[in-house]
Design a protein around this motif. Structure first.
Motif, mmCIF file in Angstrom:
data_model
loop_
_atom_site.group_PDB
_atom_site.id
_atom_site.type_symbol
_atom_site.label_atom_id
_atom_site.label_comp_id
_atom_site.label_asym_id
_atom_site.label_seq_id
_atom_site.Cartn_x
_atom_site.Cartn_y
_atom_site.Cartn_z
ATOM 1 N N ALA A 84 -0.892 -5.966 38.575
ATOM 2 C CA ALA A 84 -2.307 -6.303 38.758
ATOM 3 C C ALA A 84 -2.524 -7.810 38.695
ATOM 4 N N ALA A 85 -1.825 -8.472 37.777
ATOM 5 C CA ALA A 85 -1.958 -9.920 37.651
ATOM 6 C C ALA A 85 -1.408 -10.630 38.887
ATOM 7 N N VAL A 86 -0.325 -10.108 39.447
ATOM 8 C CA VAL A 86 0.210 -10.670 40.689
ATOM 9 C C VAL A 86 -0.832 -10.551 41.797
ATOM 10 N N GLY A 87 -1.512 -9.398 41.841
ATOM 11 C CA GLY A 87 -2.573 -9.221 42.823
ATOM 12 C C GLY A 87 -3.673 -10.243 42.657
ATOM 13 N N LYS A 88 -4.034 -10.573 41.410
ATOM 14 C CA LYS A 88 -5.059 -11.590 41.168
ATOM 15 C C LYS A 88 -4.615 -12.944 41.717
ATOM 16 N N VAL A 89 -3.344 -13.287 41.503
ATOM 17 C CA VAL A 89 -2.834 -14.545 42.038
ATOM 18 C C VAL A 89 -2.928 -14.541 43.558
ATOM 19 N N GLU A 90 -2.504 -13.438 44.170
ATOM 20 C CA GLU A 90 -2.516 -13.367 45.630
ATOM 21 C C GLU A 90 -3.947 -13.416 46.167
ATOM 22 N N LEU A 91 -4.873 -12.798 45.459
ATOM 23 C CA LEU A 91 -6.281 -12.887 45.848
ATOM 24 C C LEU A 91 -6.751 -14.341 45.822
ATOM 25 N N ASN A 92 -6.413 -15.047 44.752
ATOM 26 C CA ASN A 92 -6.813 -16.452 44.649
ATOM 27 C C ASN A 92 -6.088 -17.327 45.666
ATOM 28 N N MET A 93 -4.820 -16.989 45.950
ATOM 29 C CA MET A 93 -4.091 -17.743 46.979
ATOM 30 C C MET A 93 -4.746 -17.545 48.341
ATOM 31 N N GLY A 94 -5.185 -16.331 48.602
ATOM 32 C CA GLY A 94 -5.915 -16.093 49.843
ATOM 33 C C GLY A 94 -7.164 -16.945 49.919
ATOM 34 N N ASN A 95 -7.864 -17.053 48.790
ATOM 35 C CA ASN A 95 -9.066 -17.889 48.747
ATOM 36 C C ASN A 95 -8.738 -19.350 49.030
ATOM 37 N N LEU A 96 -7.604 -19.813 48.509
ATOM 38 C CA LEU A 96 -7.200 -21.202 48.735
ATOM 39 C C LEU A 96 -6.989 -21.469 50.227
ATOM 40 N N TYR A 97 -6.258 -20.565 50.867
ATOM 41 C CA TYR A 97 -5.996 -20.768 52.294
ATOM 42 C C TYR A 97 -7.261 -20.604 53.124
ATOM 43 N N TRP A 98 -8.165 -19.730 52.669
ATOM 44 C CA TRP A 98 -9.446 -19.594 53.368
ATOM 45 C C TRP A 98 -10.221 -20.910 53.319
ATOM 46 N N LEU A 99 -10.224 -21.565 52.153
ATOM 47 C CA LEU A 99 -10.927 -22.836 52.018
ATOM 48 C C LEU A 99 -10.353 -23.901 52.952
ATOM 49 N N ARG A 100 -9.096 -23.739 53.326
ATOM 50 C CA ARG A 100 -8.457 -24.704 54.227
ATOM 51 C C ARG A 100 -8.500 -24.230 55.680
#
Length: 245
Positions: free
Chosen positions: A127-143
């Motif tokens: 679940a924690a890995v999923g949270k990281v991947e969710l936030n990583m997706g957000n990072l790339y979305w911002l770019r």
């Protein structure tokens, strides 16, 4: 007088309360931050202080105070590392990604996210890995790197399905629909929103409901449906106001 073990257990419980309340009862997070500070001052425990800083980071994020949030979370990471609690420090790093990105420290955020993901994967923390991947997706979305963002959202979605994390699954679907909207894939985005919104409402995920309403407003705006856009954006505004966000 409370002993050290009891104080740490209480601080950990306050942190768990914050995680559970995230996306819903924000007032509980603000109260937990006050209680954490009091407990840290009362016990003078470095571990309790680290938990209090972690909780403070949650509260500052909800207030939109990104620099203050990062200061809290940096202290929490340092505190847990000094206690050789590397897995716990990795959990704090998950929360650091958002303020890092908000402060335009993208490269640091992406590097931190990758390292944190590896640490949590090695410990089987799905679940924690999923949270990281969710936030990583957000990072790339911002770019505006939408393909990369969706790749992380899809991966996170599979983690949350596996662990049955309903709140995180709903947040992930909302984020993926934002990317689809940016790519002008309006029909699929709206289908995701319309499925996610009643699920978030039924579960009482008020922050997530506001996020979806805001996203639906932006989707309608992208399509030139201005009345519908105003309707959803006003609903989101009122909900954020009620949540003191």
């Amino acid at each position: 007088k409370m002993n050290g073990t009891d104080a740490v257990a209480l601080a950990r419980s306050l942190k768990d309360l914050c995680v559970d309340a995230w996306g819903g009862d924000t007032a509980r997070i603000f109260r937990a931050a006050e209680a954490g500070d009091f407990l840290a001052a009362y016990t003078s425990s470095s571990e309790v202080r680290a938990y209090a800083d972690w909780i403070g980071g949650h509260a500052s994020l909800l207030h939109g105070e990104m620099r203050e949030a990062l200061e809290f979370l940096d202290r929490a990471v340092a505190g847990f590392k000094s206690l050789d609690q590397l897995q716990t420090a990795a959990y704090v790093q998950v929360l650091r990604l958002y303020p890092l990105a908000s402060l335009n420290r993208f490269e640091e955020a992406i590097s931190t996210g990758g390292d944190t993901r590896d640490t949590l994967l090695s410990g089987g923390e799905i679940a924690a890995v999923g949270k990281v991947e969710l936030n990583m997706g957000n990072l790339y979305w911002l770019r505006d790197q939408f393909d990369e963002a969706e790749k992380f959202y899809r991966s996170a979605r599979m983690r949350f399905l596996e662990t049955r994390e309903e709140k995180l699954l709903t947040q992930c679907e909302n984020s993926r629909a934002v990317v689809l909207t940016a790519r002008n894939e309006f029909r699929e985005a709206e289908e995701i929103y319309q499925n996610a919104l009643p699920r978030a409402e039924a579960a009482g995920f008020d922050v997530t409901v506001a996020e979806i309403e805001s996203s639906l407003g932006m989707l309608a705006l992208s399509q030139g449906h201005y009345d519908r856009a105003l309707q959803f954006l006003e609903r989101a505004r009122r909900r954020y106001s009620a949540l003191e966000m």
